[in-house]
Write a protein that holds these residues in place. Structure first.
Motif, PDB file in Angstrom:
ATOM      1  N   ALA A 476       5.550   1.271  -6.369  1.00 47.75           N
ATOM      2  CA  ALA A 476       4.384   1.614  -7.184  1.00 47.75           C
ATOM      3  C   ALA A 476       4.254   3.100  -7.476  1.00 47.75           C
ATOM      4  O   ALA A 476       3.596   3.479  -8.453  1.00 47.75           O
ATOM      5  CB  ALA A 476       3.115   1.120  -6.489  1.00 47.75           C
ATOM      6  N   ASP A 478       6.262   5.248  -8.689  1.00 48.35           N
ATOM      7  CA  ASP A 478       6.957   5.737  -9.886  1.00 48.35           C
ATOM      8  C   ASP A 478       7.166   4.561 -10.827  1.00 48.35           C
ATOM      9  O   ASP A 478       7.985   3.680 -10.558  1.00 48.35           O
ATOM     10  CB  ASP A 478       8.288   6.374  -9.511  1.00 48.35           C
ATOM     11  N   SER A 479       6.401   4.553 -11.918  1.00 45.84           N
ATOM     12  CA  SER A 479       6.464   3.436 -12.869  1.00 45.84           C
ATOM     13  C   SER A 479       7.587   3.643 -13.871  1.00 45.84           C
ATOM     14  O   SER A 479       7.819   4.764 -14.360  1.00 45.84           O
ATOM     15  CB  SER A 479       5.126   3.298 -13.601  1.00 45.84           C
ATOM     16  N   ASN A 480       8.275   2.578 -14.190  1.00 49.90           N
ATOM     17  CA  ASN A 480       9.309   2.630 -15.220  1.00 49.90           C
ATOM     18  C   ASN A 480       8.719   2.786 -16.620  1.00 49.90           C
ATOM     19  O   ASN A 480       9.460   3.034 -17.576  1.00 49.90           O
ATOM     20  CB  ASN A 480      10.168   1.360 -15.170  1.00 49.90           C
ATOM     21  N   GLN A 481       7.395   2.629 -16.745  1.00 45.88           N
ATOM     22  CA  GLN A 481       6.744   2.762 -18.040  1.00 45.88           C
ATOM     23  C   GLN A 481       6.507   4.230 -18.422  1.00 45.88           C
ATOM     24  O   GLN A 481       6.167   4.521 -19.568  1.00 45.88           O
ATOM     25  CB  GLN A 481       5.384   2.029 -18.019  1.00 45.88           C
ATOM     26  N   THR A 627       2.191   8.232 -13.323  1.00 47.93           N
ATOM     27  CA  THR A 627       2.036   6.877 -12.781  1.00 47.93           C
ATOM     28  C   THR A 627       0.658   6.701 -12.160  1.00 47.93           C
ATOM     29  O   THR A 627      -0.028   5.696 -12.397  1.00 47.93           O
ATOM     30  CB  THR A 627       3.130   6.607 -11.732  1.00 47.93           C
ATOM     31  N   SER A 630      -2.086   6.472 -14.813  1.00 45.94           N
ATOM     32  CA  SER A 630      -2.216   5.159 -15.448  1.00 45.94           C
ATOM     33  C   SER A 630      -2.934   4.178 -14.531  1.00 45.94           C
ATOM     34  O   SER A 630      -3.730   3.347 -14.992  1.00 45.94           O
ATOM     35  CB  SER A 630      -0.829   4.620 -15.819  1.00 45.94           C
ATOM     36  N   ILE A 631      -2.692   4.278 -13.211  1.00 46.43           N
ATOM     37  CA  ILE A 631      -3.403   3.418 -12.258  1.00 46.43           C
ATOM     38  C   ILE A 631      -4.885   3.773 -12.248  1.00 46.43           C
ATOM     39  O   ILE A 631      -5.761   2.891 -12.205  1.00 46.43           O
ATOM     40  CB  ILE A 631      -2.789   3.566 -10.851  1.00 46.43           C
ATOM     41  N   ARG A 725      14.056   0.232  -3.730  1.00 46.93           N
ATOM     42  CA  ARG A 725      13.409  -0.109  -4.999  1.00 46.93           C
ATOM     43  C   ARG A 725      14.222  -1.163  -5.754  1.00 46.93           C
ATOM     44  O   ARG A 725      13.653  -2.127  -6.287  1.00 46.93           O
ATOM     45  CB  ARG A 725      13.251   1.161  -5.854  1.00 46.93           C
ATOM     46  N   GLU A 729      12.714  -4.824  -6.434  1.00 47.94           N
ATOM     47  CA  GLU A 729      12.543  -5.240  -7.826  1.00 47.94           C
ATOM     48  C   GLU A 729      13.357  -6.492  -8.127  1.00 47.94           C
ATOM     49  O   GLU A 729      12.920  -7.380  -8.865  1.00 47.94           O
ATOM     50  CB  GLU A 729      12.947  -4.097  -8.759  1.00 47.94           C
ATOM     51  N   ASN A 737      13.376  -1.059 -16.426  1.00 47.49           N
ATOM     52  CA  ASN A 737      13.075  -0.525 -17.751  1.00 47.49           C
ATOM     53  C   ASN A 737      14.299   0.160 -18.347  1.00 47.49           C
ATOM     54  O   ASN A 737      15.065   0.801 -17.645  1.00 47.49           O
ATOM     55  CB  ASN A 737      11.930   0.498 -17.637  1.00 47.49           C
TER      56      ASN A 737
END
Length: 761
Positions: A476, A478-481, A627, A630-631, A725, A729, A737
């Motif tokens: 959580a 580090d988001s790939n988005q 990240t 965004s949360i 990770r 995943e 991503n």
């Protein structure tokens, strides 16, 4: 202008007076060098008693350039052939200097075990030159002054001290030849035992319990202790002979001083140009002889104890004791068989050199065998004479302790434990087995190290790790988005995201100061273990820049700053957590993009592994802050700002706890690797570190072992956060991503677009 001249005799007398003026200060310098050597020998004695290692390993006084230089200064009086030294103190100072050198040589014996082959050859050669020089000077003085022998107040003692000094040199050279081969034997036996332990204990690290890990470390501790070259040397026959000679040298020094007091009714009487400094030299070196004799004499007594032990009593006088083992002469045989004089073209000359070398080495081999047999005979005679006294003393001690021993049920368990550990006690062929009390002492040593570790454990870190109920924070944080600032993302290590998340947590407004201090305290201890794991499990140079980027933690912890940004000030001036996150992201983006513009299209800098550590840290801050932002935007606590800040702080704490928990699952591997991945000279230290680490982290390991791990702890991937990770995943069915893959390369100006978007926001 008139010039006056002194007469020839007056001129010579004046010149001699001027030359003799600094001699007392030179004597003080000699005394100071003797003090340094004496203190180093005393430190080894104190260390041996304190650690209950009565074989007294050389830790402070070793055979090296420093000690040899100090000894060369301390031996100024014996090599001084021109100074008239006939007074009581002057003569005794010469004897004490020779005795001091003998004692120092005896103390050097075990230090050979902690040196490499090349260091042994160079250091022994230097010591050989020094001792031979001193001996020759003393011999010249005796030969030239033979008509004045009646003026030598302590002539017999001086001759004996010089002879024993030379004898101890020969014993040390003989021992050095043995050590050059012994290390290979010991290492081979250790590797065989290591393979046996691996096949029995380490099939699946997930099945290892705390008690099992303790037993494993204890086995390696016994293996490391008994294969320690210093330990083996201390029990050799040559060290036994050195102990006897050291005791004799001590008695000679004491006899000379006592005899001078009885004959001349005084001990302080100087007549040399060194003045009263010879008194200080005599006092200091006499004390040095006494202190330096402790270790060799105790090794001698230890050898007698081993020979008289129940395990060796029946074989004490067997003929097998006098058998010459291969490792004593192997290096001489190898030198004899090696090619020589290859650079000489003339065949007859080359043959002559080869034959001469062979004859010389044959002679040295016979001398080596003679020294070994003589040393074994000394041990046999010592055991015959002193063994009964030792056995009587032991019997009296057993009778006094019998009632206490019978009242302690743990002794029965100890007997069984000692029997189990005996299998892991390594020894050379022909050497006596270790007595039970020695093995029990070795076992008790590691138990004490475990206890020291337990006293150093961090309860705050344990409580902090209890916050982690899953390992979701590993994904959580580090988001790939989050869009990349570069077409290739640098990999992660364990410590960098922990430092970045902690920096963000410090910058949040509305968080109680006690909570921030508690988080920093827990992270400080957790990071020490994380960095140890990275150092132990990563290959040399692996993720070097990434790990170096985490060194910014010192700035964060001590000054509450991140790359010059005052986190405390940012916390006070930010309206809410969102503003603080945006400010950190803006600084990070600017740092990375400025770097990209300066380097331009540099091919080397296109690889993130070559980035400077501050750029790696900035890129991590950008991705993680984006990240978290965004949360934060998706949370439902915006109505109550204080509650929103505290909720975000708790979220960051949980992420850090998850990452540290995942990282610390590797501690089992680190402990086992530290037990066996080291060279023979430092193996004991490495196992000690493993035992200390286990004592510190037992509670943490038990906490983590109760949890279901998403990745096998003995997997190579478990050492890397990116491996965790990927596995998590994959198990959760999360698709990677496309921006995190190097196969899909975004336009070069994508980072600039991100920067403009953030700045406008």
């Amino acid at each position: 202008m008139s010039v006056s001249y002194l007469s020839g005799d007056d001129d010579n007398e004046y010149l001699q007076t001027r030359l003799n003026a600094p001699m007392p200060w030179i004597g003080v310098y000699v005394a100071a060098a003797s003090v340094a050597c004496s203190l180093a020998m005393a430190a080894d004695v104190v260390y041996g008693f304190r650690c209950k290692k009565l074989w007294f390993p050389c830790k402070f006084f070793s055979l090296n350039a420093t000690s040899l230089t100090l000894l060369a200064v301390a031996l100024k009086l014996p090599v001084d052939l021109t100074t008239n030294m006939w007074a009581v103190t002057d003569r005794l100072a010469k004897v004490s200097s020779l005795a001091f050198m003998s004692t120092a040589t005896a103390n050097f014996m075990t230090s050979l075990g902690s040196m490499g082959d090349q260091d042994i050859i160079m250091s022994v050669t230097a010591l050989f030159i020094l001792v031979i020089t001193v001996f020759v000077d003393v011999f010249i003085q005796i030969a030239e002054m033979r008509s004045f022998i009646h003026r030598h107040l302590v002539f017999p003692e001086e001759v004996l001290a010089a002879a024993f000094m030379l004898l101890l040199l020969f014993l040390l050279v003989s021992l050095a030849i043995m050590v050059l081969s012994t290390k290979r034997y010991l290492d081979g036996k250790y590797q065989e035992m290591h393979s046996a332990v691996l096949s029995q204990e380490l099939r699946d690290m997930r099945e290892v319990t705390t008690q099992g890990l303790r037993a494993l470390v204890k086995k390696y501790w016994v293996m490391a202790q008994t294969s320690n070259p210093q330990f083996v040397i201390a029990g050799s026959a040559i060290c036994t002979a050195c102990g006897v000679i050291s005791a004799v040298v001590l008695l000679i020094t004491a006899e000379a001083e006592i005899r001078m007091i009885l004959v001349h009714k005084r001990l302080v009487q100087t007549a040399s140009v060194y003045g009263n400094s010879t008194t200080w030299i005599l006092i200091v070196q006499s004390i040095g002889v006494i202190v330096g004799s402790v270790a060799p004499v105790f090794r001698w007594c230890r050898a007698i104890k081993f020979s008289c032990s129940r395990e060796n009593r029946n074989n004490c006088f067997s003929r097998d004791k006098f058998k010459i083992r291969e490792y004593w002469t192997e290096r001489l045989v190898q030198w004899k068989g090696s090619s020589s004089a290859s650079g000489i073209r003339h065949r007859k000359l080359r043959k002559f050199v080869h034959d001469a070398k062979g004859l010389t080495l044959d002679l040295l081999t016979k001398v080596q065998i003679f020294i070994i047999l003589s040393s074994k005979l000394v041990l046999l005679v010592s055991t015959s004479l002193l063994g009964p006294f030792y056995l009587c003393f032991q019997r009296i001690k057993q009778l006094r302790m019998q009632r206490r021993i019978n009242s302690l049920p743990r002794d029965a368990d100890q007997s069984g434990a000692v029997a189990d550990l005996r299998f892991y006690a390594l020894r050379l062929d022909g050497e006596v087995p270790l007595p039970d009390d020695t093995l029990r002492s070795i076992s008790d040593e590691v138990d004490e190290v475990f206890e020291i570790g337990r006293r150093q454990r961090s309860d705050s870190l344990l409580q902090f790790l209890r916050q982690s109920h899953s390992f979701n924070g590993v994904i959580a944080f580090d988001s790939n988005q989050v869009p990349s600032l570069h077409y290739r993302e640098p990999p992660n290590c364990w410590s960098l995201p922990v430092v970045t998340l902690t920096s963000i947590a410090i910058s949040l407004p509305g968080v109680p100061r006690e909570s921030v201090h508690g988080l920093i305290s827990s992270v400080r201890r957790g990071l020490s273990y994380a960095k140890l794991i990275e150092k132990c499990l990563y290959n040399s140079g692996d993720l070097a820049n990434i790990r170096k980027a985490a060194e910014i933690w010192a700035e964060v912890e001590l000054y509450r700053k991140w790359q010059g940004v005052d986190l405390g000030k940012l916390s006070r001036e930010s309206e809410n957590s969102k503003k603080s996150l945006e400010n950190l992201a803006t600084v990070a983006v600017k740092t990375v993009l400025d770097f990209k513009r300066k380097t331009g299209g540099c091919l080397m800098m296109s690889n993130p592994l070559n980035w400077p550590d501050n750029i790696v840290s900035a890129n991590s801050m950008y991705r993680i802050s984006q990240t978290i932002l965004s949360i934060y935007n998706q949370s439902d606590h915006h109505d109550d700002q204080q509650q929103a800040d505290e909720h975000l702080f708790q979220l960051l704490s949980d992420m850090i706890a998850d990452i540290l928990s995942a990282c610390l699952t590797n501690l089992t591997r680190v402990i086992t690797i530290k037990c066996h991945r080291s060279t023979i000279e430092v193996r004991e230290k490495s196992v000690c570190e493993a035992a200390l680490l286990l004592g510190e982290t037992e509670d943490i390991l038990e906490l983590l072992w109760r949890r279901e791990l998403p990745i096998s702890s003995n997997s190579e991937q478990a050492a890397y956060i990116d491996g965790w990770r990927s596995m998590m995943e994959l198990e959760n069915g999360i698709q990677q991503n496309a921006l995190s893959s190097s196969e899909n390369v975004p336009p070069e100006n994508s980072g600039d677009h991100v920067f403009i978007t953030i700045m406008e926001g």
